[in-house]
Design a protein around this motif. Sequence first.
Motif, PDB file in Angstrom:
ATOM      1  N   VAL A 122       0.870  -1.184   0.000  1.00 47.62           N
ATOM      2  CA  VAL A 122       0.000   0.000   0.000  1.00 47.62           C
ATOM      3  C   VAL A 122       0.902   1.229   0.000  1.00 47.62           C
ATOM      4  O   VAL A 122       1.659   1.441   0.946  1.00 47.62           O
ATOM      5  N   SER A 123       0.837   2.028  -1.044  1.00 45.53           N
ATOM      6  CA  SER A 123       1.710   3.200  -1.139  1.00 45.53           C
ATOM      7  C   SER A 123       0.919   4.479  -0.952  1.00 45.53           C
ATOM      8  O   SER A 123      -0.263   4.561  -1.304  1.00 45.53           O
ATOM      9  N   GLY A 124       1.609   5.465  -0.387  1.00 45.12           N
ATOM     10  CA  GLY A 124       0.993   6.773  -0.185  1.00 45.12           C
ATOM     11  C   GLY A 124       2.048   7.776   0.230  1.00 45.12           C
ATOM     12  O   GLY A 124       3.213   7.433   0.422  1.00 45.12           O
ATOM     13  N   PRO A 125       1.619   9.041   0.384  1.00 44.79           N
ATOM     14  CA  PRO A 125       2.590  10.095   0.711  1.00 44.79           C
ATOM     15  C   PRO A 125       2.996  10.094   2.173  1.00 44.79           C
ATOM     16  O   PRO A 125       2.373   9.438   3.012  1.00 44.79           O
ATOM     17  N   ASP A 126       4.035  10.860   2.458  1.00 45.77           N
ATOM     18  CA  ASP A 126       4.416  11.114   3.850  1.00 45.77           C
ATOM     19  C   ASP A 126       3.446  12.143   4.449  1.00 45.77           C
ATOM     20  O   ASP A 126       2.612  12.708   3.742  1.00 45.77           O
ATOM     21  N   GLY A 127       3.554  12.370   5.734  1.00 42.84           N
ATOM     22  CA  GLY A 127       2.593  13.233   6.406  1.00 42.84           C
ATOM     23  C   GLY A 127       3.136  14.618   6.722  1.00 42.84           C
ATOM     24  O   GLY A 127       4.303  14.920   6.496  1.00 42.84           O
ATOM     25  N   GLY A 133       1.029  10.345   7.549  1.00 39.00           N
ATOM     26  CA  GLY A 133       1.695   9.705   6.429  1.00 39.00           C
ATOM     27  C   GLY A 133       1.101   8.319   6.216  1.00 39.00           C
ATOM     28  O   GLY A 133       0.173   7.907   6.918  1.00 39.00           O
ATOM     29  N   MET A 134       1.677   7.595   5.251  1.00 41.42           N
ATOM     30  CA  MET A 134       1.121   6.280   4.892  1.00 41.42           C
ATOM     31  C   MET A 134       1.049   5.349   6.101  1.00 41.42           C
ATOM     32  O   MET A 134       0.019   4.729   6.367  1.00 41.42           O
ATOM     33  N   VAL A 170       6.167   7.502   0.059  1.00 39.45           N
ATOM     34  CA  VAL A 170       6.876   8.327  -0.918  1.00 39.45           C
ATOM     35  C   VAL A 170       6.743   9.780  -0.491  1.00 39.45           C
ATOM     36  O   VAL A 170       5.628  10.245  -0.189  1.00 39.45           O
ATOM     37  N   SER A 171       7.836  10.496  -0.468  1.00 39.58           N
ATOM     38  CA  SER A 171       7.778  11.914  -0.104  1.00 39.58           C
ATOM     39  C   SER A 171       6.956  12.688  -1.127  1.00 39.58           C
ATOM     40  O   SER A 171       7.199  12.602  -2.333  1.00 39.58           O
ATOM     41  N   ALA A 172       6.005  13.468  -0.623  1.00 40.79           N
ATOM     42  CA  ALA A 172       5.205  14.304  -1.518  1.00 40.79           C
ATOM     43  C   ALA A 172       6.032  15.443  -2.102  1.00 40.79           C
ATOM     44  O   ALA A 172       5.562  16.163  -2.975  1.00 40.79           O
ATOM     45  N   ALA A 173       7.264  15.590  -1.623  1.00 40.06           N
ATOM     46  CA  ALA A 173       8.175  16.579  -2.207  1.00 40.06           C
ATOM     47  C   ALA A 173       9.002  15.981  -3.346  1.00 40.06           C
ATOM     48  O   ALA A 173       9.828  16.688  -3.939  1.00 40.06           O
ATOM     49  N   ALA A 174       8.786  14.705  -3.641  1.00 39.65           N
ATOM     50  CA  ALA A 174       9.609  14.031  -4.656  1.00 39.65           C
ATOM     51  C   ALA A 174       9.439  14.704  -6.023  1.00 39.65           C
ATOM     52  O   ALA A 174       8.355  14.686  -6.603  1.00 39.65           O
TER      53      ALA A 174
END
Length: 313
Positions: A122-127, A133-134, A170-174
């Motif tokens: 299950v993938s998602g962004p950091d918080g 976050g995920m 995954v960092s949303a800043a990626a």
Amino acid sequence: MAVNRGTGPGTALAALLFLVVPQATAVEGCGAEGVALQVLGSGGPIADDGRAGSGYLIWHDGRARALVDVGGGVFLRFGEAGARLEDLELLALTHFHTDHAADVPALLKGGYFSPRRRALAVSGPDGNRLMPGMEGFLEALFAPDGGAFRYLDGFLEGTQGLFALEPITVSAAAAQPVEVWRDDGMVVHAVGVHHGPIPTLGYAFELAGRRIVISGDQNLSTKYLAPLAADADVLVMPMAIPEDAGSVARNLHATPSAIGRFAGAAAPGRLVLSHLMARSLDDLDGQLARVRDHYGGALTVAEDLQCIPTHGP
Ligand SMILES: [Zn+2]
């Protein structure tokens, strides 16, 4: 399954959709052959439009390989689509707004009654201060000491008849694509997109020589998704606000003209406009015209359960 829009303005809208969706059909057995995108939810956070919140399936040769977002209503649409939890390789979440993530526990609980026992990524962004976050999201749901659905804490370890959930953050800043998943049939990348203060991702799915790109909600003020979207077979963009939306909405979402410019540069095989809401669809013709000012390629206005095949070269 066609969405019944009743009479009045909805009828005119349905007629318009018929005109602009020549190749997309709502069918059972989407993706029986080759790679297809199925829209499970084409709506937003308001329950007044007959649309589920966001959800998309990536089909390959009759199996739903990945699910992107599980907004309110997607629990129901997943079953209507004929998808099976045991086929999924990846659950990819763009962000944790309710219209993208509220049905996660409802859908996963069904796994107890399925043959699936292998773990699910299950993938998602950091918080940040506004969002978990995920890993924090899964803990808020399932942690034995305080999770809202702690009776399902077996999801954290793969016990009690539940398959394990394996979070991938995954960092949303990626700014560069991050590889989220790779197996011998599918590669998935994610990048950050700007959705106001909410950590949010966009995803690219590559399988069988096809690429399907699904943007999370965003205002297109960053262009990190552009290299993934370039020449994609299918590009899904949320179109949540009209051209004249106010500044708060424009910090969260892209205007139709911005979507048109982005799609015009990316030149996908097909642009799918989704995240549609009754309150923002008053002037769908006008919004499509603003997209068309900059983008002349194939265009689909999303409907729930619509199946969009990718075609050979
Ligand atoms: Zn949303």
